[in-house]
Design an enzyme around this catalytic site. Structure first.
Site, PDB file in Angstrom:
ATOM      1  N   LEU A 120     -16.113   4.803 -27.971  1.00  0.00           N
ATOM      2  CA  LEU A 120     -17.151   4.090 -28.728  1.00  0.00           C
ATOM      3  C   LEU A 120     -18.499   4.131 -28.031  1.00  0.00           C
ATOM      4  O   LEU A 120     -19.540   3.999 -28.667  1.00  0.00           O
ATOM      5  CB  LEU A 120     -16.731   2.631 -28.929  1.00  0.00           C
ATOM      6  CG  LEU A 120     -15.474   2.385 -29.775  1.00  0.00           C
ATOM      7  CD1 LEU A 120     -15.135   0.905 -29.803  1.00  0.00           C
ATOM      8  CD2 LEU A 120     -15.676   2.915 -31.189  1.00  0.00           C
ATOM      9  N   ASP A 240     -29.090  -9.588 -18.632  1.00  0.00           N
ATOM     10  CA  ASP A 240     -29.221  -8.262 -19.261  1.00  0.00           C
ATOM     11  C   ASP A 240     -29.209  -8.368 -20.778  1.00  0.00           C
ATOM     12  O   ASP A 240     -28.482  -7.639 -21.464  1.00  0.00           O
ATOM     13  CB  ASP A 240     -28.092  -7.347 -18.780  1.00  0.00           C
ATOM     14  CG  ASP A 240     -28.458  -5.861 -18.868  1.00  0.00           C
ATOM     15  OD1 ASP A 240     -29.661  -5.555 -19.033  1.00  0.00           O
ATOM     16  OD2 ASP A 240     -27.548  -5.021 -18.772  1.00  0.00           O
TER      17      ASP A 240
END
Length: 431
Positions: A120, A240
């Site tokens: 993915l 992040d």
């Protein structure tokens, strides 16, 4: 004499029998009472433990152990495929995998992912593969890179498992389980049908998301961050926040993911202890880029969220070196158009097909999101709003104060209309 003795003995025997029966019945009654008391006490203790766990959370997971992973095994025993196969998906998620993540073996994950046949995506810490549990539940398996330093891999693994163990929120990715075998570290999540937000936004093959849906996505990410900063047992700084770390389910519900560099703090801690840069250039707050010059707090996530808002409304990355000079840095372009009272043009320039009947709704959404973003990316952390305030502003529960020019630390305000030096400064920051 014998008749008399016989009658007396018989009477004595009857009396003894009655006394013995009475004593036995009393003993039985006492035993039953004691059993009931013990049962009630056990139920009470279990209930108190349950209430304590509900209030204070589960104990911290500690998987930092030898390569055999004994501590992890004790906390979360292996779950055989037969048990998974024989339960429904709803029951699995609501009962089996609700309290703590499940420990899988590397062999199980090999089977679930069909030997990692469907990739993915990949990131700095690992590669993600599509898989399916024996009961039909679609999963995403993130296998951490084995070529990295063992200590770094272990720190990233512990940060993610330890953080997600403590969280339970609709806008945070759900950790179903993990693998802590001698030769493999992996994390197992629920699979998000629409994958990551950056792919959904920046890939023009996806349908255009309308202004109402954009506000819902923005509000969902904001609520997830509010939970991390203000509502869960420990204060958690993500470090992040960016479009690629937001996943979308089939209903476009956003879920914040990738907690590999997250930091858990006590509620009493006013600032974090940071000794090196954390995060992704282009999203990092000034105090994180220049470590040591200013205290680092959860407001660094607020800055990153502001940069994400620009990408949501612009449907492009914040920095595009292929764009005309004055359009390369999207947040600065947004500020210029905001000053001109023409944010709708920003939407149109970013290739949204805006029908005349939708212009007012687009204009309102663009103004709301950009104004909140300008407040979030202020240079000084104390000048940025909390995530509670951000949620209220995005949802229209409070007025948004007029923002001030936020990019003075990158380029002076007098240059905001456009010059060659601006993108050069940002390129140095973004590389």
């Amino acid at each position: 004499m014998s008749n008399f003795d016989s009658g007396t003995g018989s009477q004595q025997f009857d009396d003894f029998t009655k006394q013995a029966s009475k004593t036995f019945n009393s003993f039985t009654a006492y035993a039953v009472v004691i059993s009931i008391v013990n049962l009630v006490a056990t139920v009470l203790v279990v209930y108190l433990i349950y209430r304590c766990c509900r209030k204070h959370g589960l104990p911290s997971i500690n998987v930092k152990t030898t390569t055999t992973g004994e501590a992890a095994t004790e906390l979360t025993p292996l779950l055989p495929d037969s048990m998974i196969r024989n339960t429904t998906i709803d029951n699995f998620l609501n009962e089996i995998a609700r309290e703590k993540p499940i420990r899988f073996t590397a062999q199980q994950l090999e089977g679930y992912t069909q030997r990692r046949s469907a990739e993915l995506g990949a990131g700095g810490f690992g590669t993600v593969y599509k898989g399916m549990l024996p009961n039909g539940l679609d999963i995403a398996v993130k296998v951490l890179h084995d070529h990295m330093d063992d200590e770094v891999t272990e720190q990233q693994f512990m940060a993610e498992v330890g953080t997600l163990w403590r969280t339970n929120h609709a806008n945070l990715i759900r950790l179903i389980g993990y693998c802590f075998d001698a030769d493999e570290r992996a994390l197992v999540y629920e699979l998000m049908a629409n994958r990551s937000l950056d792919k959904y936004l920046f890939d023009r093959r996806h349908r255009v998301v309308g202004p109402a849906a954009l506000l819902v996505i923005a509000g969902g990410v904001a609520r997830g961050l509010r939970y991390l900063h203000e509502e869960c047992q420990k204060k958690i700084i993500h470090y992040d926040v960016k479009a690629s770390n937001v996943l979308l389910d089939g209903n476009l519900t956003p879920k914040l993911t990738d907690f590999g560099i997250a930091q858990l703090l006590s509620r009493a801690d006013a600032q974090a202890s940071v000794h090196a840069m954390r995060g992704t250039f282009g999203y990092m707050a000034p105090e994180v880029i220049s470590v040591g010059k200013a205290p680092v707090t959860e407001r660094c996530d607020v800055y990153s969220f502001g940069m994400l808002l620009f990408e949501l409304i612009g449907r492009r990355k914040n920095m595009d070196n292929n764009a005309p000079e004055s359009h390369k840095f999207l947040p600065l372009l947004a500020w210029t158009m905001y000053e001109q009272g023409n944010l709708l043009e920003l939407v149109k320039e970013c290739h949204y097909p805006v029908a005349a009947s939708d212009e007012e709704q687009w204009k309102e959404a663009a103004e709301r999101m950009c104004k909140v973003a300008f407040l979030c990316v202020q240079e000084q952390p104390e000048e940025r709003p909390t995530m509670s305030t951000v949620v209220n502003m995005l949802e229209g529960h409070m007025e948004i104060p007029p923002p001030v020019y936020p990019f003075g630390w990158m380029y002076p305000q007098e240059a905001s209309a456009g010059s060659g030096s601006k993108s050069e400064v940002f390129i140095r920051i973004d590389t």
